[in-house]
Design an enzyme around this catalytic site. Structure first.
Site, PDB file in Angstrom:
ATOM      1  NE  ARG A 188      -1.783  -2.367   2.800  1.00  0.00           N
ATOM      2  CZ  ARG A 188      -1.997  -3.653   2.545  1.00  0.00           C
ATOM      3  NH1 ARG A 188      -3.099  -4.025   1.970  1.00  0.00           N
ATOM      4  NH2 ARG A 188      -1.120  -4.584   2.904  1.00  0.00           N
ATOM      5  CB  THR A 189       3.648   2.498   2.076  1.00  0.00           C
ATOM      6  OG1 THR A 189       2.965   2.094   3.252  1.00  0.00           O
ATOM      7  CG2 THR A 189       4.316   3.835   2.304  1.00  0.00           C
ATOM      8  CE  LYS A 203      28.458  -3.440  -8.885  1.00  0.00           C
ATOM      9  NZ  LYS A 203      28.890  -2.394  -9.804  1.00  0.00           N
ATOM     10  NE  ARG A 209       7.600   0.637   4.170  1.00  0.00           N
ATOM     11  CZ  ARG A 209       6.374   0.131   4.348  1.00  0.00           C
ATOM     12  NH1 ARG A 209       6.154  -1.135   4.126  1.00  0.00           N
ATOM     13  NH2 ARG A 209       5.377   0.904   4.733  1.00  0.00           N
ATOM     14  CG  HIS A 248       4.677   3.926   8.416  1.00  0.00           C
ATOM     15  ND1 HIS A 248       4.711   4.804   7.335  1.00  0.00           N
ATOM     16  CD2 HIS A 248       4.207   2.748   7.929  1.00  0.00           C
ATOM     17  CE1 HIS A 248       4.271   4.162   6.263  1.00  0.00           C
ATOM     18  NE2 HIS A 248       3.966   2.923   6.591  1.00  0.00           N
TER      19      HIS A 248
END
Ligand code: NCD
Length: 359
Positions: A90-91, A119, A140, A173
């Site tokens: 959803r986000t 790397k 996120r 959040h």
């Protein structure tokens, strides 16, 4: 001196880190507007009301083709980097759609196994690279505090693009909390708004970052009482209770959902966040059966109460509850898109155009 710093570019990382959250929050803004969006502490009631009003205006404008065409002309010169190294449905989709509504281009990095992080490149260097290709980085990450570190790092480069925290570790959040507030604003529109309501949080409150951000945002309203219902192992942590005490917010901590349900104006359900288990299977051994909503719990809930959930859900809300008019969690998902359009419009200073649109 740290306390005199007017921007993140005027303060060392060590001095910045040791500031109280309220002072950090001030440094995330620029020219009286939000720039980096990192923690819920950045929002006050006027900005919450403004963003809600802009979101509602945008959703009305977007109903018409002419309105959608107009919205797309707002930010076609801007691009967003969606850096999501933790799972998201959803986000991610709501930010992606929000960017498209405003005509922004998007670039995404979701699988870091295909990026130079594989790397051995640090996340700091990766994010600095992203800033070369975008005008905002929406990120996120499982590492709590990384968004904050990136906001400071980029503010000290020649391309200080805003960072929007779309979920950081177990910590915060803030844009989920924004959509939760927007949903509560709309749900209580005809009942005097959010002021004076009893909000009951249920589930994994120790590790749920959405709960932590929303508990903070609710302190912007008068007379709200917060109730935390969870098994002892998953109960809300002392730092949040400290914030509530500091803002004179009434709260209660307990484990009897059935008892509190008849008094609740809103019930905010959450799933067990077992991805954070320190020992494999540890939360599976916790009895969470009393922290669920089904037909029996619905019968105890006031007729005008609402049930929220940031989603994804597991078994804590039965699917049969979805049909009850008090279930607003699917509306939350769509509200998330509109409030994120409003947030991007605010960051890039086009809310005035949106207010003036007369199509
Ligand atoms: C939440 C999250 O990622 O913290 N999901 C979301 O963004 N709606 C809640 C969760 O994963 O339980």
């Amino acid at each position: 001196m740290p306390e005199k710093a007017r921007s993140l570019a005027e303060i060392s990382w060590d001095a910045f880190q040791s500031l109280p959250l309220a002072d950090k929050a001030r440094l995330y803004s620029r020219d009286q507007r939000l720039f980096h969006v990192i923690v819920a502490q950045q929002f006050d009631r006027p900005i919450l009301e403004e963003l809600g009003a802009v979101a509602t205006r945008i959703r009305r404008i977007a109903k018409l083709k002419a309105g959608m065409d107009f919205l797309r002309t707002q930010l076609p010169h801007k691009s967003a980097m969606l850096y999501f190294s933790q799972p998201s449905t959803r986000t991610f989709l709501s930010f992606h759609s929000a960017c498209q509504i405003l005509g922004m281009r998007t670039v995404e990095v979701r699988d870091t196994s295909t990026s130079s992080e594989r790397k051995g490149e640090t996340q700091e260097d990766s994010v600095r690279t992203f800033s070369s290709f975008s005008d905002v980085i929406i990120m996120r990450h499982s590492k709590g505090g990384l968004a904050e570190k990136m906001a400071w790092t980029l503010s000290n480069t020649e391309r200080p693009v805003p960072i929007v925290n779309a979920g950081s570790g177990k910590d915060q959040h803030p844009t989920q909390a924004l959509l939760d507030i927007y949903t509560l604003q709309r749900s209580f529109e005809k009942r005097g708004g959010i002021d004076g309501k009893k909000i009951v949080f249920v589930g994994d409150l120790a590790r749920g970052r959405t709960v932590r951000s929303l508990a903070q945002l609710l302190t912007c309203y008068r007379g709200v009482e917060q109730v935390f219902i969870a098994p002892p192992q998953l109960q809300i942590t002392d730092d949040i209770l400290g914030l509530l005490r500091a803002s004179n917010t009434r709260f209660e901590v307990g484990d009897d959902l059935d008892k509190i349900l008849p008094e609740a104006d809103a019930v905010y359900m959450t799933r067990v966040q077992d991805e954070w288990d320190e020992k494999a299977g540890e939360s599976g051994r916790i009895d969470t059966s009393r922290f669920c909503i089904g037909a029996d719990q619905l019968a105890k809930l006031k007729q005008n109460a609402v049930i929220l959930h940031p989603l994804p859900r597991r078994g804590e809300i039965s699917v049969e509850v979805d049909r009850d008019p008090r279930a607003v969690y699917w509306r939350q998902v769509r509200n998330g898109m509109w409030i994120r359009v409003a947030l991007l419009a605010h960051i890039f200073d086009v809310t005035g155009n949106i207010r003036d649109f007369s199509g």
